[in-house]
Design an enzyme around this catalytic site. Structure first.
Site, PDB file in Angstrom:
ATOM      1  N   GLU A  35       0.569  -1.429   0.042  1.00  0.00           N
ATOM      2  CA  GLU A  35      -0.192  -0.007  -0.172  1.00  0.00           C
ATOM      3  C   GLU A  35       0.484   1.246  -0.327  1.00  0.00           C
ATOM      4  OE1 GLU A  35      -3.008   0.553  -1.596  1.00  0.00           O
ATOM      5  OE2 GLU A  35      -3.451  -0.650   0.604  1.00  0.00           O
ATOM      6  N   ASP A  38       3.094   2.167  -4.886  1.00  0.00           N
ATOM      7  CA  ASP A  38       3.224   1.858  -5.948  1.00  0.00           C
ATOM      8  C   ASP A  38       3.216   3.309  -7.427  1.00  0.00           C
ATOM      9  OD1 ASP A  38       0.791   3.802  -5.580  1.00  0.00           O
ATOM     10  OD2 ASP A  38      -0.821   2.707  -7.523  1.00  0.00           O
ATOM     11  N   GLY A 124     -16.369   5.647  -3.225  1.00  0.00           N
ATOM     12  CA  GLY A 124     -14.675   6.729  -2.316  1.00  0.00           C
ATOM     13  C   GLY A 124     -14.725   6.053  -0.878  1.00  0.00           C
ATOM     14  N   LEU A 127     -11.578   0.285  -2.960  1.00  0.00           N
ATOM     15  CA  LEU A 127     -11.985   0.103  -4.097  1.00  0.00           C
ATOM     16  C   LEU A 127     -11.936   0.358  -5.808  1.00  0.00           C
ATOM     17  CD1 LEU A 127     -14.813  -2.290  -2.094  1.00  0.00           C
ATOM     18  CD2 LEU A 127     -12.805  -2.293  -1.469  1.00  0.00           C
ATOM     19  N   SER A 128     -11.488   1.513  -5.290  1.00  0.00           N
ATOM     20  CA  SER A 128     -11.060   1.600  -6.586  1.00  0.00           C
ATOM     21  C   SER A 128     -12.503   1.942  -7.805  1.00  0.00           C
ATOM     22  CB  SER A 128     -10.354   1.681  -8.102  1.00  0.00           C
ATOM     23  OG  SER A 128      -8.781   1.061  -6.724  1.00  0.00           O
ATOM     24  N   SER A 129     -13.241   2.920  -6.882  1.00  0.00           N
ATOM     25  CA  SER A 129     -14.279   3.007  -8.582  1.00  0.00           C
ATOM     26  C   SER A 129     -13.695   3.816  -9.056  1.00  0.00           C
ATOM     27  CB  SER A 129     -15.834   3.868  -7.086  1.00  0.00           C
ATOM     28  OG  SER A 129     -15.222   4.945  -7.053  1.00  0.00           O
ATOM     29  N   GLU A 158      -6.604   9.985 -14.695  1.00  0.00           N
ATOM     30  CA  GLU A 158      -6.794  11.136 -13.414  1.00  0.00           C
ATOM     31  C   GLU A 158      -5.527  11.821 -12.468  1.00  0.00           C
ATOM     32  OE1 GLU A 158      -8.555   8.014 -11.428  1.00  0.00           O
ATOM     33  OE2 GLU A 158      -8.746   9.084  -8.883  1.00  0.00           O
ATOM     34  N   ASP A 170      -4.363   1.070  -9.423  1.00  0.00           N
ATOM     35  CA  ASP A 170      -5.613   0.697  -9.226  1.00  0.00           C
ATOM     36  C   ASP A 170      -6.052   0.802 -11.055  1.00  0.00           C
ATOM     37  OD1 ASP A 170      -5.782   1.259  -6.389  1.00  0.00           O
ATOM     38  OD2 ASP A 170      -6.947   3.257  -7.135  1.00  0.00           O
ATOM     39  N   TYR A 220      -3.685  12.323  -0.004  1.00  0.00           N
ATOM     40  CA  TYR A 220      -3.118  11.262  -0.718  1.00  0.00           C
ATOM     41  C   TYR A 220      -1.956  12.468  -1.201  1.00  0.00           C
ATOM     42  CZ  TYR A 220      -2.570   7.878  -4.106  1.00  0.00           C
ATOM     43  OH  TYR A 220      -1.383   6.675  -5.045  1.00  0.00           O
TER      44      TYR A 220
HETATM   45  C1  GLA Z   1      -5.322   5.021  -4.346  1.00  0.00           C
HETATM   46  C2  GLA Z   1      -4.393   5.459  -5.558  1.00  0.00           C
HETATM   47  C3  GLA Z   1      -3.091   4.258  -5.451  1.00  0.00           C
HETATM   48  C4  GLA Z   1      -2.184   3.455  -4.726  1.00  0.00           C
HETATM   49  C5  GLA Z   1      -3.375   3.310  -3.238  1.00  0.00           C
HETATM   50  C6  GLA Z   1      -2.582   2.968  -2.368  1.00  0.00           C
HETATM   51  O1  GLA Z   1      -5.921   3.614  -4.124  1.00  0.00           O
HETATM   52  O2  GLA Z   1      -4.828   5.464  -6.284  1.00  0.00           O
HETATM   53  O3  GLA Z   1      -2.521   4.240  -7.142  1.00  0.00           O
HETATM   54  O4  GLA Z   1      -1.448   4.601  -4.414  1.00  0.00           O
HETATM   55  O5  GLA Z   1      -4.792   4.782  -3.127  1.00  0.00           O
HETATM   56  O6  GLA Z   1      -1.727   2.155  -1.384  1.00  0.00           O
END
Ligand code: GLA
Length: 391
Positions: A35, A38, A124, A127-129, A158, A170, A220
């Site tokens: 986590e 990336d 939000g 889970l990468s919506s 993005e 993601d 972030y």
């Molecule tokens: C979000 C970002 C990813 C990654 C994660 C944390 O999901 O989109 O690229 O950095 O946070 O691991």
């Protein structure tokens, strides 16, 4: 997801489009471990889920892209194909129109289409919506299945169109996931191998804190900037290292004096470097089928994200504590960007029911919120789907 017959009714009432629609799907992802590394060239271990974004799409014979969302009544976006860049940074439609803009910039010729977005990914929730919406748009507009190239294009959307400085994980997981496999993805080179997920007597349980956050307004980008600043300092001693993940823990500790005035930057780097080592150990554990050791690594990852990278927050911490107090859990950690959102736990199948009851009670007592649980399977990456598969 609602039945396809109902979704088709929504499509027709939104657009009155007589052309036969096609269907495209891009999954959500869960990150098992790795986590916030990336964007430091790290190896990460995500997996695509069964839940995701379904797009119902048909050409409309004009030069307009028209977008509606099944679960956001009243929201509709219409944009001429030659005005896509006007939507930069403009909320929901910017994900889709950014993908269209970048596809057209790379030379794809787009035609006017009507797109209804349907889905069952909590927004939000880590889970990468958003990646799923981008990748679903990319496979819809190109008619191709998910690929590394489309993932990279969606990540640029993005970063440059939506305004979040995310890494590639993601979009890659959504585009290129494989059923019943996790991916071991190197985010520097995009080399990817697939790890069979043989969880024996256990299964993955995703728990949503139901504490929402918008990534673009979370910390972030700040965390990313802090850890990049740590890298710049470290490169004065290790000039050949392009990424933080290329350092070992020993090398980082040897250079600790670089951070005498900024211990927080050291902590950020410490998380990244040790998380990278945990991913490699986790891949070994999975290959050996050692779920106990794998679970320990999940715990260690969570603690590092909480204490060193500081991306958990009260709700994820309360959930972690609730889960640790329950029997039958191999390991558990926050997943995704953090600051709220979801946790993923490796739970003995025989304990799953009790897990949900006890975690819900403990978490509600601590926070006043009721958590949600998802027992999603691990699914395929983005692709066109036939209507029959949706019945
Ligand atoms: C979000 C970002 C990813 C990654 C994660 C944390 O999901 O989109 O690229 O950095 O946070 O691991």
């Amino acid at each position: 997801m609602r039945p396809i017959s109902e979704l088709l009714e929504v499509f027709h009432s939104c657009f009155h489009n007589p052309n036969p629609p096609k269907f495209f799907f891009a999954p959500a992802r869960v990150n098992l471990i790795g986590e916030h590394i990336d964007y430091h060239g790290g190896d990460v271990m995500p997996a695509a889920l069964d839940m995701g974004t379904l797009v119902i799409a048909a050409e409309n014979g004009s030069n307009l892209l028209r977008l509606c969302a099944e679960d956001l009544p009243g929201i509709s976006v219409t944009c001429p194909l030659d005005k896509l860049s006007l939507f930069r940074g403009k909320g929901w439609g910017s994900y889709q129109l950014g993908v269209a803009a970048f596809l057209s910039e790379r030379g794809d010729s787009l035609t006017g289409m009507d797109l209804l977005f349907c889905g069952d990914i909590p927004f939000g929730a880590g889970l990468s919506s958003s990646a799923s919406i981008e990748v679903a748009t990319a496979v819809t507009l190109t008619g191709q299945k998910g690929s590394p190239d489309l993932a990279v294009l969606c990540q640029r959307v993005e970063n440059e169109f939506v305004g979040l400085n995310c890494g590639i994980m993601d979009q890659y997981a959504s585009a290129c996931g494989k059923k019943d496999h996790a991916m071991l993805l190197n985010c520097g080179t995009l080399a990817c191998s697939y790890v069979p997920l043989d969880l024996k007597d256990a299964c993955l349980v995703i728990t949503n804190t139901n504490k929402k956050r918008g990534l673009a307004d979370s910390k972030y980008n700040e965390r990313r900037a802090e850890s990049e600043e740590a890298l710049i300092r470290l490169q004065t001693v290790y000039p050949d290292r392009k990424y933080l993940c290329a350092l070992s823990e020993e090398e980082l500790l040897e250079a600790k004096s670089l951070f005498a005035d900024a211990p927080i930057l050291f902590d950020r780097a410490y998380h990244v470097v040790t998380e990278q080592a945990r991913v490699h150990k986790a891949a070994d554990c999975m290959a050996r089928g050692d779920l106990t050791a794998f679970g320990e690594l999940l715990h260690a990852s969570n603690c590092s994200l909480r204490d060193k990278y500081e991306v958990t927050g009260d709700h994820l911490d309360a959930l972690y504590d609730a889960i640790c107090a329950v029997d039958g859990v191999y390991g558990t950690r926050m997943t995704g960007a953090g600051f709220g959102g979801c946790n993923v736990s490796l739970v003995k199948k025989s304990a799953v029911e009790l897990f949900q009851e006890e975690v819900a009670a403990r978490y509600q007592k601590a926070t006043g919120l009721i958590p949600s649980f998802y027992l999603s399977g691990i699914g395929e990456g983005a692709r066109e789907v036939k209507k029959e598969e949706l019945l």
